[in-house]
Design a protein around this motif. Structure first.
Motif, PDB file in Angstrom:
ATOM      1  N   LEU A   1      -6.830  -0.181  -3.841  1.00 48.65           N
ATOM      2  CA  LEU A   1      -6.217   0.500  -2.707  1.00 48.65           C
ATOM      3  C   LEU A   1      -4.716   0.651  -2.939  1.00 48.65           C
ATOM      4  CD1 LEU A   1      -8.272  -1.235   0.093  1.00 48.65           C
ATOM      5  CD2 LEU A   1      -8.359   1.181  -0.535  1.00 48.65           C
ATOM      6  N   PRO A   2      -4.033   1.531  -2.171  1.00 48.73           N
ATOM      7  CA  PRO A   2      -2.610   1.809  -2.400  1.00 48.73           C
ATOM      8  C   PRO A   2      -1.745   0.547  -2.385  1.00 48.73           C
ATOM      9  CG  PRO A   2      -3.532   3.425  -0.903  1.00 48.73           C
ATOM     10  CD  PRO A   2      -4.595   2.393  -1.100  1.00 48.73           C
ATOM     11  N   ASP A   3      -0.690   0.571  -3.173  1.00 42.71           N
ATOM     12  CA  ASP A   3       0.236  -0.555  -3.299  1.00 42.71           C
ATOM     13  C   ASP A   3       1.439  -0.334  -2.381  1.00 42.71           C
ATOM     14  OD1 ASP A   3       1.711  -2.714  -4.024  1.00 42.71           O
ATOM     15  OD2 ASP A   3       2.278  -1.949  -6.012  1.00 42.71           O
ATOM     16  N   LEU A   4       1.565  -1.177  -1.360  1.00 48.88           N
ATOM     17  CA  LEU A   4       2.698  -1.103  -0.441  1.00 48.88           C
ATOM     18  C   LEU A   4       3.822  -2.062  -0.851  1.00 48.88           C
ATOM     19  CD1 LEU A   4       0.686  -1.073   2.915  1.00 48.88           C
ATOM     20  CD2 LEU A   4       1.745   0.879   1.810  1.00 48.88           C
ATOM     21  N   GLY A   5       3.626  -2.733  -1.984  1.00 48.13           N
ATOM     22  CA  GLY A   5       4.552  -3.787  -2.402  1.00 48.13           C
ATOM     23  C   GLY A   5       5.974  -3.322  -2.623  1.00 48.13           C
ATOM     24  N   GLU A   6       6.164  -2.135  -3.241  1.00 53.78           N
ATOM     25  CA  GLU A   6       7.515  -1.659  -3.506  1.00 53.78           C
ATOM     26  C   GLU A   6       8.297  -1.488  -2.213  1.00 53.78           C
ATOM     27  OE1 GLU A   6       9.900   2.096  -5.583  1.00 53.78           O
ATOM     28  OE2 GLU A   6       7.719   1.966  -5.742  1.00 53.78           O
ATOM     29  N   GLY A   7       7.621  -0.983  -1.196  1.00 49.21           N
ATOM     30  CA  GLY A   7       8.281  -0.816   0.093  1.00 49.21           C
ATOM     31  C   GLY A   7       8.708  -2.148   0.686  1.00 49.21           C
ATOM     32  N   PHE A   8       7.840  -3.169   0.571  1.00 52.96           N
ATOM     33  CA  PHE A   8       8.182  -4.467   1.137  1.00 52.96           C
ATOM     34  C   PHE A   8       9.286  -5.162   0.356  1.00 52.96           C
ATOM     35  CE2 PHE A   8       3.904  -4.190   3.173  1.00 52.96           C
ATOM     36  CZ  PHE A   8       4.382  -4.199   4.478  1.00 52.96           C
ATOM     37  N   ARG A   9       9.396  -4.861  -0.932  1.00 53.72           N
ATOM     38  CA  ARG A   9      10.525  -5.408  -1.688  1.00 53.72           C
ATOM     39  C   ARG A   9      11.846  -4.822  -1.163  1.00 53.72           C
ATOM     40  NH1 ARG A   9       6.503  -5.531  -5.672  1.00 53.72           N
ATOM     41  NH2 ARG A   9       6.803  -3.344  -6.288  1.00 53.72           N
ATOM     42  N   LEU A  10      11.807  -3.544  -0.786  1.00 58.11           N
ATOM     43  CA  LEU A  10      12.991  -2.935  -0.176  1.00 58.11           C
ATOM     44  C   LEU A  10      13.269  -3.531   1.201  1.00 58.11           C
ATOM     45  CD1 LEU A  10      12.291   0.779  -1.183  1.00 58.11           C
ATOM     46  CD2 LEU A  10      14.130  -0.670  -2.070  1.00 58.11           C
ATOM     47  N   VAL A  11      12.201  -3.813   1.946  1.00 60.21           N
ATOM     48  CA  VAL A  11      12.354  -4.430   3.262  1.00 60.21           C
ATOM     49  C   VAL A  11      13.032  -5.787   3.131  1.00 60.21           C
ATOM     50  CG1 VAL A  11      11.097  -5.440   5.214  1.00 60.21           C
ATOM     51  CG2 VAL A  11      10.407  -3.211   4.314  1.00 60.21           C
ATOM     52  N   ASP A  12      12.662  -6.548   2.097  1.00 64.45           N
ATOM     53  CA  ASP A  12      13.270  -7.869   1.879  1.00 64.45           C
ATOM     54  C   ASP A  12      14.785  -7.779   1.727  1.00 64.45           C
ATOM     55  OD1 ASP A  12      10.947  -9.293   2.080  1.00 64.45           O
ATOM     56  OD2 ASP A  12      10.533  -9.323  -0.066  1.00 64.45           O
ATOM     57  N   HIS A  13      15.253  -6.646   1.215  1.00 64.89           N
ATOM     58  CA  HIS A  13      16.691  -6.448   1.031  1.00 64.89           C
ATOM     59  C   HIS A  13      17.325  -5.691   2.205  1.00 64.89           C
ATOM     60  CE1 HIS A  13      15.414  -7.367  -3.120  1.00 64.89           C
ATOM     61  NE2 HIS A  13      16.638  -7.844  -3.258  1.00 64.89           N
ATOM     62  N   GLY A  14      16.565  -5.538   3.290  1.00 65.43           N
ATOM     63  CA  GLY A  14      17.098  -4.887   4.483  1.00 65.43           C
ATOM     64  C   GLY A  14      17.087  -3.372   4.432  1.00 65.43           C
ATOM     65  N   ASN A  15      16.439  -2.796   3.414  1.00 66.55           N
ATOM     66  CA  ASN A  15      16.420  -1.343   3.256  1.00 66.55           C
ATOM     67  C   ASN A  15      15.140  -0.770   3.867  1.00 66.55           C
ATOM     68  OD1 ASN A  15      16.731   1.307   2.514  1.00 66.55           O
ATOM     69  ND2 ASN A  15      16.819   0.937   0.307  1.00 66.55           N
ATOM     70  N   ILE A  16      15.094  -0.720   5.192  1.00 64.68           N
ATOM     71  CA  ILE A  16      13.908  -0.210   5.880  1.00 64.68           C
ATOM     72  C   ILE A  16      13.714   1.282   5.591  1.00 64.68           C
ATOM     73  CG2 ILE A  16      12.788   0.088   8.113  1.00 64.68           C
ATOM     74  CD1 ILE A  16      13.050  -2.772   7.363  1.00 64.68           C
ATOM     75  N   LEU A  17      14.821   2.041   5.597  1.00 65.31           N
ATOM     76  CA  LEU A  17      14.721   3.476   5.331  1.00 65.31           C
ATOM     77  C   LEU A  17      14.100   3.720   3.963  1.00 65.31           C
ATOM     78  CD1 LEU A  17      15.267   6.425   5.996  1.00 65.31           C
ATOM     79  CD2 LEU A  17      17.598   6.126   5.124  1.00 65.31           C
ATOM     80  N   GLY A  18      14.538   2.958   2.966  1.00 68.80           N
ATOM     81  CA  GLY A  18      13.981   3.120   1.631  1.00 68.80           C
ATOM     82  C   GLY A  18      12.490   2.851   1.606  1.00 68.80           C
ATOM     83  N   ALA A  19      12.049   1.826   2.336  1.00 69.32           N
ATOM     84  CA  ALA A  19      10.622   1.505   2.388  1.00 69.32           C
ATOM     85  C   ALA A  19       9.829   2.633   3.032  1.00 69.32           C
ATOM     86  CB  ALA A  19      10.419   0.208   3.154  1.00 69.32           C
ATOM     87  N   LEU A  20      10.335   3.161   4.143  1.00 74.93           N
ATOM     88  CA  LEU A  20       9.627   4.245   4.831  1.00 74.93           C
ATOM     89  C   LEU A  20       9.533   5.483   3.952  1.00 74.93           C
ATOM     90  CD1 LEU A  20      11.160   3.866   8.423  1.00 74.93           C
ATOM     91  CD2 LEU A  20       8.988   2.973   7.567  1.00 74.93           C
ATOM     92  N   LYS A  21      10.596   5.752   3.195  1.00 71.00           N
ATOM     93  CA  LYS A  21      10.577   6.906   2.288  1.00 71.00           C
ATOM     94  C   LYS A  21       9.592   6.689   1.146  1.00 71.00           C
ATOM     95  CE  LYS A  21      15.214   8.797   3.094  1.00 71.00           C
ATOM     96  NZ  LYS A  21      16.543   9.104   2.493  1.00 71.00           N
ATOM     97  N   VAL A  22       9.568   5.498   0.579  1.00 70.09           N
ATOM     98  CA  VAL A  22       8.628   5.197  -0.514  1.00 70.09           C
ATOM     99  C   VAL A  22       7.184   5.366  -0.048  1.00 70.09           C
ATOM    100  CG1 VAL A  22       7.700   3.291  -1.903  1.00 70.09           C
ATOM    101  CG2 VAL A  22      10.156   3.722  -1.862  1.00 70.09           C
ATOM    102  N   TRP A  23       6.927   4.952   1.177  1.00 68.12           N
ATOM    103  CA  TRP A  23       5.564   5.079   1.702  1.00 68.12           C
ATOM    104  C   TRP A  23       5.229   6.506   2.121  1.00 68.12           C
ATOM    105  CZ3 TRP A  23       6.265   0.261   5.314  1.00 68.12           C
ATOM    106  CH2 TRP A  23       6.187  -0.898   4.531  1.00 68.12           C
ATOM    107  N   GLY A  24       6.230   7.342   2.271  1.00 63.86           N
ATOM    108  CA  GLY A  24       5.975   8.709   2.687  1.00 63.86           C
ATOM    109  C   GLY A  24       5.791   8.860   4.181  1.00 63.86           C
ATOM    110  N   VAL A  25       6.492   8.032   4.960  1.00 60.96           N
ATOM    111  CA  VAL A  25       6.477   8.175   6.422  1.00 60.96           C
ATOM    112  C   VAL A  25       7.275   9.421   6.785  1.00 60.96           C
ATOM    113  CG1 VAL A  25       7.259   7.114   8.582  1.00 60.96           C
ATOM    114  CG2 VAL A  25       6.198   5.706   6.807  1.00 60.96           C
TER     115      VAL A  25
END
Length: 465
Positions: free
Chosen positions: A375-399
């Protein structure tokens, strides 16, 4: 959503409204209650404010409960959401169900009430059942954005009591919003809207007194005025009745007001991630409201509401899922109406409750296992979340950009469902086949739970998951 008499009543009313060309019968019910509130409030309205300029409507919105919106021409709009309206009704049903202590004794309502007023703990099994039924609602509201409920089969007399208490609860909600209009409160006085944080202003280090948030003060003023309106309404409804009936009317009004606060508490604490306005916590408001009653009523209400209040606290505590045996025992109870749902569906709701209550670590571990199974890997987005980059995570996921704006604008309210739905519709999960819709839903729920538990999306450091 209720007992069979209520279902029959709603079906009949719906048919009558459809025959008259009325599209939304719930809105008409709100208008009916509002007419009673306005009649009771009219003598309290100062010159220059016309209660006939108030409009009332119902709204399906999982990011609000009720609010008042004033306009420059002196008119105003009062909006009540179906989530709050239906939960007021449901809590009244669950409380009335408690009038039958063992659910199988042939006690009358009067004896049951006398029993509840005696010191001693409420029935723990009943508390667990009520907590499960409320959590069933919360899971649906969080995952699907719908206030779904399992019906409870009440005896006719108890159903009538529940209906009267539910009407009083809704009248208090409306009276609160009408009070904002009477008191001349300005825009965005979301009196029964979602609340956040401690509701108290921060103390400056050098100050010797607390700074009062004006929004907090307006809410207290509106609650106090609403109490007065409800007193007048109870007096109007008790006119021409004997002393016992008048006392009963006052008791119904008291229970309805307090249950409306419990409904607000369980909605704001379990469904809303971020709100648009700071108001006093529901518990603080409930204590202030209770203090206005005579001491005898205060003491009685503490016993009478203890069971349902404990159920609300358990259901609203999303740091842990409810034990599976609680779910199974509730589903097996003869007074709980399961139709048209299958046991497979009901058990899926219990499993979703487990995911909704997972810790962030467990959710991340679960998502990693799902990725290992293709199934899809959401890990890259959560690594960005760990660094406080919520926008980056949402963009990586394609929100979508619209969802990004709503999620990241801290002045806007956000519910758990709106966050989960944004992830569900993201590009990274869109590749999951439609046949695996449930899997996609579970992945989005787990991802939203991780974001919910973090500090980055909240408007204030006082807010907590």
């Amino acid at each position: 959503m209720g007992s069979q008499p209520m279902v029959d009543q709603v079906d009949r009313l719906t048919a009558e409204y459809e025959a008259l060309g009325i599209a939304d019968p719930i809105e008409k019910v709100i208008e009916h209650f509002a007419s009673k509130v306005v009649r009771a409030a009219r003598p309290l309205c100062p010159p220059g404010r016309d209660l006939d300029k108030l409009l009332f409507t119902a709204l399906n919105d999982d990011e609000a409960t009720a609010h008042f919106e004033p306009y420059e021409d002196g008119s105003g709009l009062v909006v009540v959401t179906d989530a709050l309206a239906s939960l007021c009704s449901y809590l009244a049903q669950l409380w009335t169900w408690s009038l039958e202590p063992a659910q199988n004794r042939r006690w009358g309502t009067r004896l049951s009430l006398i029993s509840m007023l005696k010191p001693g703990p409420p029935d723990p099994e009943q508390i667990r059942r009520q907590a499960v039924l409320l959590r069933y609602h919360h899971v649906h509201q969080r995952v699907w954005g719908l206030p779904a409920k399992l019906g409870v089969d009440l005896r006719k007399k108890n159903f009538e009591i529940a209906s009267a208490i539910a009407e009083s609860a809704m009248c208090f909600v409306l009276a609160h919003e009408v009070s904002h209009f009477i008191l001349g409160h300005k825009a965005q006085s979301h009196g029964f809207g979602p609340m956040e944080g401690s509701g108290f202003a921060r103390r400056e280090e050098s100050a010797f007194y607390p700074v009062v948030d004006p929004k907090t003060e307006t809410e207290r003023e509106a609650d106090s005025m609403a109490f007065t309106i409800m007193e007048r309404l109870a007096q109007q409804q008790a006119q021409g009745k004997n002393a016992a009936a008048q006392q009963g009317q006052s008791g119904v009004a008291s229970l309805g007001m307090m249950l409306s606060m419990l409904a607000l508490h369980t909605l704001e604490s379990s469904l809303l991630l971020r709100t648009s306005h700071a108001h006093p916590p529901a518990g603080t408001r409930l204590a202030a409201l209770r203090s206005k009653f005579p001491v005898s009523v205060q003491n009685a209400s503490a016993h009478v509401l203890q069971g349902v209040a404990e159920s609300v606290d358990i259901a609203s505590n999303l740091s842990r899922s409810l034990p599976i045996e609680w779910w199974e025992q509730t589903f097996a109870h003869p007074r709980v109406q399961l139709e048209p749902h299958s046991m497979e569906y009901l058990r899926m709701v219990a499993q979703l409750d487990d995911i909704c209550a997972h810790s962030a670590e467990n959710c991340l571990r679960f998502l990693s296992v799902m990725h290992s199974q293709g199934l899809p890997d959401l890990g890259e987005g959560f690594r960005l979340v760990d660094h406080g980059n919520i926008l980056g995570a949402l963009k990586v996921w394609g929100v979508s950009e619209i969802d990004q704006q709503v999620i990241l604008t801290k002045e806007l309210p956000v519910s758990f469902h709106s966050l989960q739905d944004a992830v569900y519709r993201s590009k990274i999960l869109s590749g999951i086949p439609s046949a695996n819709k449930t899997t996609r839903l579970i992945l989005a729920t787990a991802a939203a739970r991780v974001l919910e538990l973090g500090p980055h999306l909240r408007r204030s450091p006082h807010e907590h998951a």
